[in-house]
Design a protein around this motif. Structure first.
Motif, PDB file in Angstrom:
ATOM      1  N   ARG A  50       0.804  -1.217   0.000  1.00 33.34           N
ATOM      2  CA  ARG A  50       0.000   0.000   0.000  1.00 33.34           C
ATOM      3  C   ARG A  50       0.841   1.273   0.000  1.00 33.34           C
ATOM      4  NH1 ARG A  50      -3.515  -3.196   3.275  1.00 33.34           N
ATOM      5  NH2 ARG A  50      -5.192  -3.939   1.960  1.00 33.34           N
ATOM      6  N   ALA A  69      -2.493   4.342  -7.727  1.00 29.36           N
ATOM      7  CA  ALA A  69      -3.855   4.248  -8.241  1.00 29.36           C
ATOM      8  C   ALA A  69      -4.069   2.858  -8.822  1.00 29.36           C
ATOM      9  CB  ALA A  69      -4.102   5.302  -9.314  1.00 29.36           C
ATOM     10  N   TYR A  71      -6.883   0.742 -11.442  1.00 32.60           N
ATOM     11  CA  TYR A  71      -8.032   0.814 -12.345  1.00 32.60           C
ATOM     12  C   TYR A  71      -8.217  -0.548 -12.991  1.00 32.60           C
ATOM     13  CZ  TYR A  71     -11.530   2.923 -15.292  1.00 32.60           C
ATOM     14  OH  TYR A  71     -12.725   3.244 -15.883  1.00 32.60           O
ATOM     15  N   ALA A 101      -9.899   8.959 -14.357  1.00 32.44           N
ATOM     16  CA  ALA A 101     -10.110   8.195 -13.122  1.00 32.44           C
ATOM     17  C   ALA A 101      -8.795   7.976 -12.381  1.00 32.44           C
ATOM     18  CB  ALA A 101     -10.777   6.860 -13.436  1.00 32.44           C
ATOM     19  N   ILE A 102      -7.741   7.670 -13.109  1.00 34.08           N
ATOM     20  CA  ILE A 102      -6.430   7.490 -12.477  1.00 34.08           C
ATOM     21  C   ILE A 102      -5.945   8.819 -11.904  1.00 34.08           C
ATOM     22  CG2 ILE A 102      -3.995   6.971 -12.933  1.00 34.08           C
ATOM     23  CD1 ILE A 102      -5.046   4.853 -14.951  1.00 34.08           C
ATOM     24  N   TYR A 110      -7.749  11.270 -10.857  1.00 32.01           N
ATOM     25  CA  TYR A 110      -8.553  11.536  -9.662  1.00 32.01           C
ATOM     26  C   TYR A 110      -8.002  10.770  -8.460  1.00 32.01           C
ATOM     27  CZ  TYR A 110     -12.342  11.353  -6.311  1.00 32.01           C
ATOM     28  OH  TYR A 110     -13.063  11.418  -5.151  1.00 32.01           O
ATOM     29  N   ARG A 111      -7.716   9.497  -8.661  1.00 33.69           N
ATOM     30  CA  ARG A 111      -7.214   8.677  -7.552  1.00 33.69           C
ATOM     31  C   ARG A 111      -5.846   9.169  -7.073  1.00 33.69           C
ATOM     32  NH1 ARG A 111     -10.133   4.572 -10.760  1.00 33.69           N
ATOM     33  NH2 ARG A 111     -11.870   3.913  -9.470  1.00 33.69           N
ATOM     34  N   LEU A 112      -4.987   9.558  -8.004  1.00 29.22           N
ATOM     35  CA  LEU A 112      -3.681  10.090  -7.615  1.00 29.22           C
ATOM     36  C   LEU A 112      -3.835  11.416  -6.873  1.00 29.22           C
ATOM     37  CD1 LEU A 112      -1.565   9.325 -10.798  1.00 29.22           C
ATOM     38  CD2 LEU A 112      -1.299   8.282  -8.540  1.00 29.22           C
ATOM     39  N   HIS A 118      -6.325  12.406  -5.166  1.00 32.17           N
ATOM     40  CA  HIS A 118      -6.916  12.128  -3.857  1.00 32.17           C
ATOM     41  C   HIS A 118      -5.859  11.657  -2.860  1.00 32.17           C
ATOM     42  CE1 HIS A 118      -9.209   9.832  -0.837  1.00 32.17           C
ATOM     43  NE2 HIS A 118     -10.108  10.777  -1.030  1.00 32.17           N
ATOM     44  N   SER A 119      -4.887  10.904  -3.335  1.00 33.58           N
ATOM     45  CA  SER A 119      -3.886  10.302  -2.457  1.00 33.58           C
ATOM     46  C   SER A 119      -2.647  11.158  -2.217  1.00 33.58           C
ATOM     47  CB  SER A 119      -3.426   8.961  -3.044  1.00 33.58           C
ATOM     48  OG  SER A 119      -4.513   8.083  -3.165  1.00 33.58           O
ATOM     49  N   ARG A 137      -2.287  16.794  -6.358  1.00 37.89           N
ATOM     50  CA  ARG A 137      -3.659  17.311  -6.433  1.00 37.89           C
ATOM     51  C   ARG A 137      -3.678  18.739  -6.961  1.00 37.89           C
ATOM     52  NH1 ARG A 137      -5.555  17.208  -0.983  1.00 37.89           N
ATOM     53  NH2 ARG A 137      -5.587  14.974  -1.337  1.00 37.89           N
ATOM     54  N   ILE A 169       1.100   2.503 -10.560  1.00 40.05           N
ATOM     55  CA  ILE A 169      -0.285   2.581 -11.018  1.00 40.05           C
ATOM     56  C   ILE A 169      -0.609   1.231 -11.646  1.00 40.05           C
ATOM     57  CG2 ILE A 169      -1.891   3.710 -12.595  1.00 40.05           C
ATOM     58  CD1 ILE A 169      -0.002   6.193 -12.408  1.00 40.05           C
TER      59      ILE A 169
END
Length: 138
Positions: free
Chosen positions: A51, A56, A58, A73-74, A76-78, A80-81, A86, A130
């Protein structure tokens, strides 16, 4: 993966992850349909020790995933993390709010490649990985 299966493949991938700066930047797991690629990807994502490097994930699904949604989508996940990433992605969206309607190559360059390369001085702590599964099903 079932306990004790695919050990050599998982070990090979984990070795690659721990040596990414000196290794090839892309690990491409390929095989015939039904050979266990999705199971291996799922196992990697679920292993607790992984982890720290997971940026990310997908999982594409035939007849559900639209190709033009993968990169946003990727991103967004990056975003967010990773807070430093960001801000860069938000700037792209602010400057080009219709980026999700752009060609996938433009999305990739604007939402992933440029923001990630601009963070060369920011340490993710380990390799940033990813995982994209079943890309051929998008």
């Amino acid at each position: 993966c079932l306990p004790g299966t695919q050990k050599h493949v998982l070990q090979h991938i984990n070795t690659w992850i721990n040596n990414v700066p000196s290794a090839d930047p892309i690990f491409w797991l390929s095989g015939v349909a039904g050979s266990g690629k999705s199971t291996i990807a799922s196992t990697l994502v679920q292993e607790e020790g992984n982890r720290s490097w997971l940026g990310a994930v997908y999982f594409c699904r035939r007849d559900v995933t639209m190709p033009e949604h993968v990169v946003p989508a990727i991103a967004y996940r990056l975003a967010h993390s990773f807070p430093p990433l960001r801000a860069r992605i938000i700037n792209v969206l602010r400057d080009c709010p219709d980026i999700t309607g752009s060609p996938i190559s433009t999305q990739f360059s604007s939402l992933l490649a440029k923001p990630l390369s601009a963070l060369h001085d920011w340490d993710f702590g380990k390799s940033l990985v990813i995982v994209i599964d079943a890309l051929d099903e998008c």
